[in-house]
Design a protein around this motif. Structure first.
Motif, PDB file in Angstrom:
ATOM      1  N   ILE A 219     113.188 212.232   1.608  1.00  0.00           N
ATOM      2  CA  ILE A 219     112.108 212.615   2.518  1.00  0.00           C
ATOM      3  C   ILE A 219     110.807 211.977   2.052  1.00  0.00           C
ATOM      4  CG2 ILE A 219     110.873 214.525   3.598  1.00  0.00           C
ATOM      5  CD1 ILE A 219     113.893 214.509   4.161  1.00  0.00           C
ATOM      6  N   GLY A 220     110.197 211.182   2.915  1.00  0.00           N
ATOM      7  CA  GLY A 220     108.935 210.547   2.573  1.00  0.00           C
ATOM      8  C   GLY A 220     107.757 211.407   3.020  1.00  0.00           C
ATOM      9  N   ILE A 221     106.749 211.492   2.173  1.00  0.00           N
ATOM     10  CA  ILE A 221     105.511 212.203   2.518  1.00  0.00           C
ATOM     11  C   ILE A 221     104.421 211.146   2.622  1.00  0.00           C
ATOM     12  CG2 ILE A 221     103.982 214.112   1.973  1.00  0.00           C
ATOM     13  CD1 ILE A 221     106.941 214.909   2.247  1.00  0.00           C
ATOM     14  N   VAL A 222     103.875 210.974   3.811  1.00  0.00           N
ATOM     15  CA  VAL A 222     102.954 209.864   4.056  1.00  0.00           C
ATOM     16  C   VAL A 222     101.652 210.364   4.675  1.00  0.00           C
ATOM     17  CG1 VAL A 222     104.950 208.376   4.482  1.00  0.00           C
ATOM     18  CG2 VAL A 222     103.719 209.341   6.414  1.00  0.00           C
TER      19      VAL A 222
ATOM     20  N   GLY B  77     113.806 211.002   6.858  1.00  0.00           N
ATOM     21  CA  GLY B  77     112.689 211.391   7.703  1.00  0.00           C
ATOM     22  C   GLY B  77     111.417 211.458   6.892  1.00  0.00           C
ATOM     23  N   ILE B  78     110.282 211.487   7.604  1.00  0.00           N
ATOM     24  CA  ILE B  78     108.996 211.586   6.917  1.00  0.00           C
ATOM     25  C   ILE B  78     108.197 212.767   7.451  1.00  0.00           C
ATOM     26  CG2 ILE B  78     108.889 209.096   6.521  1.00  0.00           C
ATOM     27  CD1 ILE B  78     106.664 209.032   8.702  1.00  0.00           C
ATOM     28  N   VAL B  79     107.319 213.266   6.599  1.00  0.00           N
ATOM     29  CA  VAL B  79     106.338 214.271   6.980  1.00  0.00           C
ATOM     30  C   VAL B  79     104.975 213.605   6.866  1.00  0.00           C
ATOM     31  CG1 VAL B  79     105.271 216.478   6.375  1.00  0.00           C
ATOM     32  CG2 VAL B  79     107.756 216.193   6.188  1.00  0.00           C
TER      33      VAL B  79
ATOM     34  N   ALA C  93     100.243 205.633  10.730  1.00  0.00           N
ATOM     35  CA  ALA C  93     101.424 205.949   9.929  1.00  0.00           C
ATOM     36  C   ALA C  93     102.591 206.350  10.820  1.00  0.00           C
ATOM     37  CB  ALA C  93     101.101 207.066   8.939  1.00  0.00           C
ATOM     38  N   PHE C  94     102.292 207.128  11.842  1.00  0.00           N
ATOM     39  CA  PHE C  94     103.324 207.559  12.791  1.00  0.00           C
ATOM     40  C   PHE C  94     103.936 206.351  13.493  1.00  0.00           C
ATOM     41  CE2 PHE C  94     104.684 208.810  17.041  1.00  0.00           C
ATOM     42  CZ  PHE C  94     105.449 209.936  16.786  1.00  0.00           C
ATOM     43  N   ASN C  95     103.090 205.455  13.959  1.00  0.00           N
ATOM     44  CA  ASN C  95     103.582 204.270  14.673  1.00  0.00           C
ATOM     45  C   ASN C  95     104.357 203.335  13.762  1.00  0.00           C
ATOM     46  OD1 ASN C  95     102.491 205.131  17.106  1.00  0.00           O
ATOM     47  ND2 ASN C  95     100.530 204.103  16.740  1.00  0.00           N
TER      48      ASN C  95
ATOM     49  N   HIS D  88     111.991 202.570  12.589  1.00  0.00           N
ATOM     50  CA  HIS D  88     113.092 203.447  13.009  1.00  0.00           C
ATOM     51  C   HIS D  88     113.345 204.571  12.001  1.00  0.00           C
ATOM     52  CE1 HIS D  88     113.789 200.491  16.136  1.00  0.00           C
ATOM     53  NE2 HIS D  88     113.931 199.550  15.224  1.00  0.00           N
ATOM     54  N   ILE D  89     112.250 205.111  11.468  1.00  0.00           N
ATOM     55  CA  ILE D  89     112.335 206.244  10.548  1.00  0.00           C
ATOM     56  C   ILE D  89     111.949 207.513  11.307  1.00  0.00           C
ATOM     57  CG2 ILE D  89     111.481 207.251   8.404  1.00  0.00           C
ATOM     58  CD1 ILE D  89     113.015 204.681   7.935  1.00  0.00           C
ATOM     59  N   PRO D  90     112.785 208.545  11.316  1.00  0.00           N
ATOM     60  CA  PRO D  90     112.446 209.775  12.036  1.00  0.00           C
ATOM     61  C   PRO D  90     111.201 210.456  11.470  1.00  0.00           C
ATOM     62  CG  PRO D  90     114.789 209.716  11.458  1.00  0.00           C
ATOM     63  CD  PRO D  90     114.143 208.599  10.716  1.00  0.00           C
ATOM     64  N   VAL D  91     110.322 210.898  12.345  1.00  0.00           N
ATOM     65  CA  VAL D  91     109.152 211.681  11.942  1.00  0.00           C
ATOM     66  C   VAL D  91     109.501 213.156  12.131  1.00  0.00           C
ATOM     67  CG1 VAL D  91     106.720 212.177  12.366  1.00  0.00           C
ATOM     68  CG2 VAL D  91     107.569 209.826  12.576  1.00  0.00           C
ATOM     69  N   LEU D  92     109.580 213.892  11.029  1.00  0.00           N
ATOM     70  CA  LEU D  92     109.983 215.293  11.090  1.00  0.00           C
ATOM     71  C   LEU D  92     108.870 216.175  11.638  1.00  0.00           C
ATOM     72  CD1 LEU D  92     111.820 215.537   7.648  1.00  0.00           C
ATOM     73  CD2 LEU D  92     112.789 215.000   9.896  1.00  0.00           C
ATOM     74  N   GLY D  93     107.614 215.763  11.418  1.00  0.00           N
ATOM     75  CA  GLY D  93     106.496 216.540  11.927  1.00  0.00           C
ATOM     76  C   GLY D  93     105.231 216.286  11.137  1.00  0.00           C
ATOM     77  N   LEU D  94     104.173 217.009  11.527  1.00  0.00           N
ATOM     78  CA  LEU D  94     102.860 216.865  10.912  1.00  0.00           C
ATOM     79  C   LEU D  94     102.495 218.122  10.137  1.00  0.00           C
ATOM     80  CD1 LEU D  94     100.823 215.469  13.975  1.00  0.00           C
ATOM     81  CD2 LEU D  94     102.256 214.182  12.368  1.00  0.00           C
ATOM     82  N   VAL D  95     101.789 217.920   9.028  1.00  0.00           N
ATOM     83  CA  VAL D  95     101.221 219.033   8.264  1.00  0.00           C
ATOM     84  C   VAL D  95      99.717 218.802   8.177  1.00  0.00           C
ATOM     85  CG1 VAL D  95     101.034 220.129   6.002  1.00  0.00           C
ATOM     86  CG2 VAL D  95     103.275 219.526   6.905  1.00  0.00           C
ATOM     87  N   GLU D  96      98.951 219.805   8.564  1.00  0.00           N
ATOM     88  CA  GLU D  96      97.489 219.707   8.466  1.00  0.00           C
ATOM     89  C   GLU D  96      97.023 220.439   7.217  1.00  0.00           C
ATOM     90  OE1 GLU D  96      94.304 219.854  11.806  1.00  0.00           O
ATOM     91  OE2 GLU D  96      94.574 221.918  11.106  1.00  0.00           O
TER      92      GLU D  96
END
Length: 280
Positions: free
Chosen positions: A44-47, A176-178, A194-196, A202-210
């Motif tokens: 899991i990538g954190i970006v 996936g990444i957060v 980063a999302f784009n 072709h890496i799934p984006v699991l969601g956003l953390v604020e």
């Protein structure tokens, strides 16, 4: 004009001849081999699009939450020039190795950590390396580290869309990444980069953390928006993803991390993220 410059006969290459070319039918994977003594189930990538939004805090928080949920967890600190993960967990011993590879350090709770700071004699010495060298170190942390059995390996990446995120996306089997953000509109704009990039790779984006979403008044409990009104819900809707958590600005979190006792932090604000990770 040659259409496949990688072919040995590129000077006489055409669209028709390339269709039967082995390199056309079987493109070479850029993915690095996992260490033979490792069995990592999920990466899991954190970006983040920019620095200073608390990406390492979110990485460490997710690792702790998953460890407390009973999973075997590791952290690959890919922020080579600004590593902070070891200090947050109070880990300072140097990494050792043998013919199998390098062995990550472990917190007393069992979280495995690989970071450049654990390879240096002086933790405060700067890492003055060019991009390709930094990217190579990240690949080594994956392929030459004896991770053993790990359910979730969290990769704490430096901000932006440069060498390291590109290397991680191409070389590691990222599930996936957060994406970590903060309330300012400027940050929201950069987060979309980063999302784009993830979509392009072709890496799934699991969601956003604020992070830094609000400060709760210790006297009356009122939530104060120090960095302005949150726009994360609108941003998530626009990008077609979900919000995994809104983290308050809590001075006690910083104090605990500075003391190297990050495992003691309870972070219920990431419960939604934990559930998403469990269901990958």
């Amino acid at each position: 004009m040659a259409e496949k410059s990688s072919c040995s006969s590129a000077s006489s290459c055409s669209k028709e001849s390339c269709e039967g070319c082995p390199s056309h039918q079987n493109p070479q994977s850029l993915q690095a081999e996992m260490n033979a003594a490792s069995n990592v189930k999920h990466v899991i990538g954190i970006v983040s699009g920019k620095g200073g939004v608390g990406k390492s805090f979110v990485t460490a928080s997710l690792a702790v939450q998953m460890a407390k949920a009973g999973y075997s967890v590791g952290i690959l600190d890919a922020d080579i020039t600004g590593p902070s993960i070891p200090k947050m967990f109070g880990v300072h011993e140097k990494v050792i190795g043998d013919e199998k590879g390098m062995y990550p350090a472990e917190t007393k709770e069992g979280i495995k950590i690989m970071s450049v700071n654990l390879l240096m004699d002086d933790e405060e010495a700067p890492v003055v390396w060019r991009g390709p060298v930094i990217a190579g170190a990240v690949k080594q942390f994956w392929s030459e580290t004896v991770w053993g059995d790990v359910d979730y390996l969290f990769v704490d990446m430096p901000p932006g869309t440069g060498d390291v995120p590109l290397t991680v996306f191409q070389s590691l089997p990222v599930n996936g990444i957060v994406v970590v953000t903060s309330p300012q509109e400027l940050v929201q704009m950069i987060v979309k980069k980063a999302f784009n990039m993830a979509n392009m790779m072709h890496i799934p984006v699991l969601g956003l953390v604020e992070n830094f979403s609000y400060l709760k008044c210790p006297d009356c409990g009122k939530e104060i928006s120090l960095f302005g009104k949150s726009h994360i819900d609108e941003a998530a809707k626009e990008m077609g993803t979900k919000v995994l958590g809104k983290l308050p600005l809590d001075p006690s979190y910083a104090e605990t991390a500075d003391e190297g006792k990050f495992y003691e932090i309870e972070n219920p604000y990431l419960d939604a993220a934990v559930e998403v990770l469990k269901n990958i």
